[in-house]
Every structure is written in structure tokens, then in C-alpha cells.
Design an enzyme around this catalytic site. Structure first.
Site, mmCIF file in Angstrom:
data_model
loop_
_atom_site.group_PDB
_atom_site.id
_atom_site.type_symbol
_atom_site.label_atom_id
_atom_site.label_comp_id
_atom_site.label_asym_id
_atom_site.label_seq_id
_atom_site.Cartn_x
_atom_site.Cartn_y
_atom_site.Cartn_z
ATOM 1 C CB ILE A 38 -47.789 31.530 -0.003
ATOM 2 C CG1 ILE A 38 -47.428 32.936 -0.483
ATOM 3 C CG2 ILE A 38 -47.326 31.311 1.423
ATOM 4 C CD1 ILE A 38 -47.993 34.051 0.403
ATOM 5 C CG ASP A 39 -50.879 27.721 -3.133
ATOM 6 O OD1 ASP A 39 -49.828 27.119 -3.413
ATOM 7 O OD2 ASP A 39 -51.808 27.217 -2.461
#
Length: 304
Positions: free
Chosen positions: A138-139
Site C-alpha cells: 500500500i502507498d
């Protein structure tokens, strides 16, 4: 060395060589390609080429990537918010600002550094020394649930579930504007933005299928609190999809042009629910990552 050879097609005619190659190979930045050209490592029709060269149909472009030694990645004693753990998998509630795995500019203080300290040698090796245990990401400024695998058996199982879209992933987000419909589906292919290589965009050449389901959790005067469920897992999918329908995420510094007034660190996006079949027992496991404090504060203070 990795070697590449391309025959230029008609639609790329008259593109600068560096831009052309960055369009053909998503993983290489334009600045890196420009350095290769400066070092005379790129040839067209058998001859070294200059950076100003514009490609022609049927040109043969060739180059090789120099082998780069991977740096040693060290375990670091970084506290982890563990949502679930057993001998095969570990699910962590990732904080805002933490990079998932080492990459140029981020070789320490990543989730991988923390996992290596916590798990020791018990991490899968399928994705190499830079990404031990990592099966998805995930970012950096997205918070919430992420699963890592402690052995290759578990890694292969979770990777297959991700590929078959059977992993349950429910994200909570706050977007600009007031959504009229209580729920909806965004079905727009996503690919690399040809004008800005660090961004993704909908309906671009070679875009991949991407489907996001959303539903309204609460409406505010200028914003909407939503839940998004992913059918696919494209880079920046929720951020790109919500921006494409005119409701970019609050705090998103990449896909939102609206001036922020809450002094946020990146997008208000949280991977809340993660559900999967356990690789060894086939039992359904579901974790629920609590919303971070800043997110709860926004929900309690945004005007209705």
C-alpha cells in the site's frame, strides 16, 4: 545485464528517444534513460544515439541495463501494530509515512526493516532480498492492513488469492465533494499517465482493467466519508478512480488540485478490512485495522 530491443511502431513516430523508451518500459524513469543515452548505452539501428533524436517507424532501438548490486537491508527495531500473526502470515496495521519495502532513497525505516527484526529469518524469499515477505503493498501515506508471508508456501497461496481477487480489501476514505448516490461502481482501466510518469490515469493506452465499488458512510458539508472495495489492485486505484469522477481524496497531493486546509500528510485513505483464506488451514481470517487518530479527528470535526 538485462538487454532490450524494440522496433518502433508508427504510433511512436517523432517521439524523443527518452520519452519513447519511458513509455515502453514503465519501470524506468525518463531521467535514468537520459543517463543511459548520455553514456552512449542506447543505440538506434546499431549506432549510439543522442538525447535529441526523434524515433522513426521501423527504427531498431537497443540497450542494456547495467547490473546494480543490491544493498544490504538491515533489521531495525521498529514497533509494529500487529493485527494477526501465526507461523505462516503476519498482518500489520501500517502507519502513515512508512514505506513498505526498501527502494532508492528508502533503504531504512521501512516495513521490511521492521519485519526482518520481528520475524528474523522467517520471511518468504520469493520477491528477493529487497522485499522479503512482501506479497502486496500500500502507498506510503496510506494506512492500515497489509499482510506479509513467513514462508514461500504461504506466499504462493496469498499471491494466488490476490491474483484471483478473492482477498477482501475494504478501504475507508474521505473524498472532496458530496456524493449524491449512496453507492456506485467505477469500472475504468488504469495505466501509466503518458505525460506524467509518476502518476496513473484512467483510459490510457495499455491500461489494465480496474474496478472499485464504493458506498457512502457519512456525508459532510463539503466532503463524503466512503468505503471502497477493490475488485482489482492497480497502483493508486482508489485515488485515481475517485479523482476520475470528480471526487479526489482529501489530502491527496498527486491527484487533487484543490488546496488543502487541514495540513494533512497525504491522502485520507485507510486499509481497514483485510480478509483471506489461511494458506494452511483454509480458515477465513479477517482483520480490522482501527482508524488512525488523525482520521478519527477529521470525522469528528468536519462540518455537517
Amino acid at each position: 545485464m538485462d538487454k532490450f530491443c524494440f522496433e518502433i511502431t508508427e504510433e511512436l513516430e517523432n517521439e524523443r528517444i527518452d520519452k519513447c523508451l519511458s513509455m515502453l518500459i514503465d519501470s524506468l524513469s525518463r531521467s535514468f534513460i537520459q543517463k543511459l543515452i548520455k553514456d552512449e548505452a542506447v543505440s538506434v539501428n546499431g549506432q549510439p544515439v543522442k538525447g535529441s533524436y526523434k524515433v522513426k517507424t521501423d527504427d531498431i532501438v537497443e540497450f542494456a541495463l547495467p547490473k546494480i548490486a543490491e544493498p544490504d537491508i538491515a533489521p531495525e527495531n521498529i514497533p509494529l501494530d500487529i493485527l494477526y500473526e501465526d507461523a505462516d502470515v503476519i498482518v500489520v496495521n501500517k502507519p502513515k509515512g512508512m514505506v513498505v519495502h526498501p527502494a532508492p532513497g528508502h533503504y531504512s525505516q521501512t516495513l521490511v526493516n521492521a519485519l526482518m527484526y520481528h520475524c528474523g529469518d522467517e520471511l518468504s524469499g520469493i520477491n528477493g532480498v529487497m522485499r522479503p515477505g512482501i506479497v502486496h503493498r500500500i502507498d506510503m501515506d496510506t494506512t492500515g492492513s497489509i499482510i506479509a508471508c513467513k514462508n514461500d508456501f504461504a506466499h504462493n497461496s496469498i499471491a494466488l488469492q490476490l491474483k484471483e481477487h478473492t482477498v477482501v480489501r475494504r478501504y475507508h476514505a474521505i473524498c472532496h465533494g458530496v456524493l449524491k448516490e449512496d453507492e456506485g461502481i467505477i469500472n475504468q482501466p488504469i495505466g501509466r499517465d503518458p505525460r506524467e510518469r509518476k502518476k496513473m490515469a484512467v483510459n490510457v493506452r495499455n491500461g489494465k482493467s480496474a474496478v472499485t465499488h464504493y458506498r457512502v458512510l457519512k456525508r459532510f458539508r463539503e466532503y463524503t466519508y466512503i468505503e471502497c472495495v477493490l475488485e482489482t489492485g492497480r497502483t493508486h486505484q482508489i485515488r485515481v478512480h475517485m479523482a476520475s469522477v470528480g471526487h479526489p481524496l482529501l489530502g491527496d497531493e498527486v491527484y487533487c488540485t484543490r488546496t488543502g486546509k487541514f495540513h494533512l500528510q497525504g491522502q485520507t485513505l485507510h486499509a481497514k478490512i483485510l480478509g483471506f483464506q489461511h494458506p494452511r488451514t483454509n480458515e477465513y481470517i479477517e482483520t480490522d485495522a482501527p482508524l488512525p487518530e488523525y482520521f478519527e479527528h477529521l470525522l469528528n470535526t468536519l462540518p455537517l
